[in-house]
Design a protein around this motif. Structure first.
Motif, PDB file in Angstrom:
ATOM      1  N   ASP A  78       8.979  -8.818  -1.635  1.00 15.17           N
ATOM      2  CA  ASP A  78       7.970  -9.842  -1.925  1.00 15.17           C
ATOM      3  C   ASP A  78       6.602  -9.461  -1.366  1.00 15.17           C
ATOM      4  O   ASP A  78       5.581  -9.683  -2.013  1.00 15.17           O
ATOM      5  N   SER A  79       6.576  -8.877  -0.184  1.00 15.51           N
ATOM      6  CA  SER A  79       5.284  -8.521   0.398  1.00 15.51           C
ATOM      7  C   SER A  79       4.658  -7.298  -0.280  1.00 15.51           C
ATOM      8  O   SER A  79       3.435  -7.178  -0.334  1.00 15.51           O
ATOM      9  N   LEU A  80       5.460  -6.404  -0.806  1.00 12.47           N
ATOM     10  CA  LEU A  80       4.926  -5.207  -1.456  1.00 12.47           C
ATOM     11  C   LEU A  80       4.542  -5.427  -2.916  1.00 12.47           C
ATOM     12  O   LEU A  80       3.516  -4.916  -3.381  1.00 12.47           O
ATOM     13  N   VAL A  81       5.361  -6.156  -3.664  1.00 16.84           N
ATOM     14  CA  VAL A  81       5.188  -6.259  -5.111  1.00 16.84           C
ATOM     15  C   VAL A  81       4.737  -7.646  -5.565  1.00 16.84           C
ATOM     16  O   VAL A  81       4.088  -7.774  -6.591  1.00 16.84           O
ATOM     17  N   ARG A  82       5.117  -8.692  -4.840  1.00 17.30           N
ATOM     18  CA  ARG A  82       4.833 -10.085  -5.208  1.00 17.30           C
ATOM     19  C   ARG A  82       5.373 -10.431  -6.602  1.00 17.30           C
ATOM     20  O   ARG A  82       4.629 -10.889  -7.476  1.00 17.30           O
ATOM     21  N   PRO A  83       6.681 -10.236  -6.818  1.00 15.21           N
ATOM     22  CA  PRO A  83       7.237 -10.578  -8.134  1.00 15.21           C
ATOM     23  C   PRO A  83       7.342 -12.099  -8.291  1.00 15.21           C
ATOM     24  O   PRO A  83       7.326 -12.830  -7.301  1.00 15.21           O
ATOM     25  N   PRO A  84       7.495 -12.582  -9.521  1.00 19.97           N
ATOM     26  CA  PRO A  84       7.689 -14.022  -9.715  1.00 19.97           C
ATOM     27  C   PRO A  84       9.048 -14.462  -9.141  1.00 19.97           C
ATOM     28  O   PRO A  84       9.943 -13.643  -8.907  1.00 19.97           O
ATOM     29  N   LEU A  85       9.186 -15.762  -8.939  1.00 18.55           N
ATOM     30  CA  LEU A  85      10.393 -16.310  -8.324  1.00 18.55           C
ATOM     31  C   LEU A  85      11.662 -15.966  -9.111  1.00 18.55           C
ATOM     32  O   LEU A  85      12.704 -15.673  -8.525  1.00 18.55           O
ATOM     33  N   TRP A  86      11.571 -15.960 -10.445  1.00 16.12           N
ATOM     34  CA  TRP A  86      12.759 -15.683 -11.240  1.00 16.12           C
ATOM     35  C   TRP A  86      13.297 -14.276 -10.988  1.00 16.12           C
ATOM     36  O   TRP A  86      14.511 -14.044 -11.087  1.00 16.12           O
ATOM     37  N   VAL A  87      12.452 -13.334 -10.647  1.00 13.25           N
ATOM     38  CA  VAL A  87      12.902 -11.969 -10.338  1.00 13.25           C
ATOM     39  C   VAL A  87      13.755 -11.988  -9.074  1.00 13.25           C
ATOM     40  O   VAL A  87      14.810 -11.349  -9.012  1.00 13.25           O
TER      41      VAL A  87
END
Length: 131
Positions: A78-87
């Protein structure tokens, strides 16, 4: 006693019995009936798996370790890529379930194989008669 030291011919080492669900007596792939449920006895050699007290120790221990590792991995992602919650949901829910189930199989298999190879039994007082 080395890791690969076997007390009788045909018995797999503890690590192999744990990883592959092998009977600790004959080495057949007969330890589990379901994902984490032991069979009553080995269909190949007749070893009674119910005689061993594995308990729920592996469940709590492994779930905490796996949970901590996966939380660290999720926070890093999450800190590196910041994907959406569904990922996160699609990735971590099945990965967590698979890691816990396989971890329980390995942990329970290792404890049962270790008890068998070391002939573990309930403790007795010295003044009690032996069977």
């Amino acid at each position: 006693m080395t890791v690969d030291n076997q007390s009788q011919k045909g018995q797999p080492p503890v690590w192999r019995a744990a990883l592959f669900g092998l009977c600790p007596e004959c080495g057949g792939p007969t330890l589990f009936e379901g994902p984490v449920k032991f069979r009553d006895r080995c269909p190949a050699c007749g070893l009674d798996y119910g005689a061993y007290n594995v308990g729920d120790g592996p469940a709590a221990f492994l779930t905490l370790i796996i949970g901590a590792l996966l939380i660290a991995a999720a926070l890093t992602l999450d800190s590196l890529v910041r994907p959406p919650l569904w990922v996160h949901i699609v990735l971590w829910v099945p990965l967590t379930a698979a890691a816990v189930v396989y971890g329980l199989r390995v942990g329970k298999g290792a404890l049962l194989a270790s008890e068998h190879q070391r002939k573990a039994a309930e403790g007795r007082r010295m003044d009690e008669p032996h069977d």
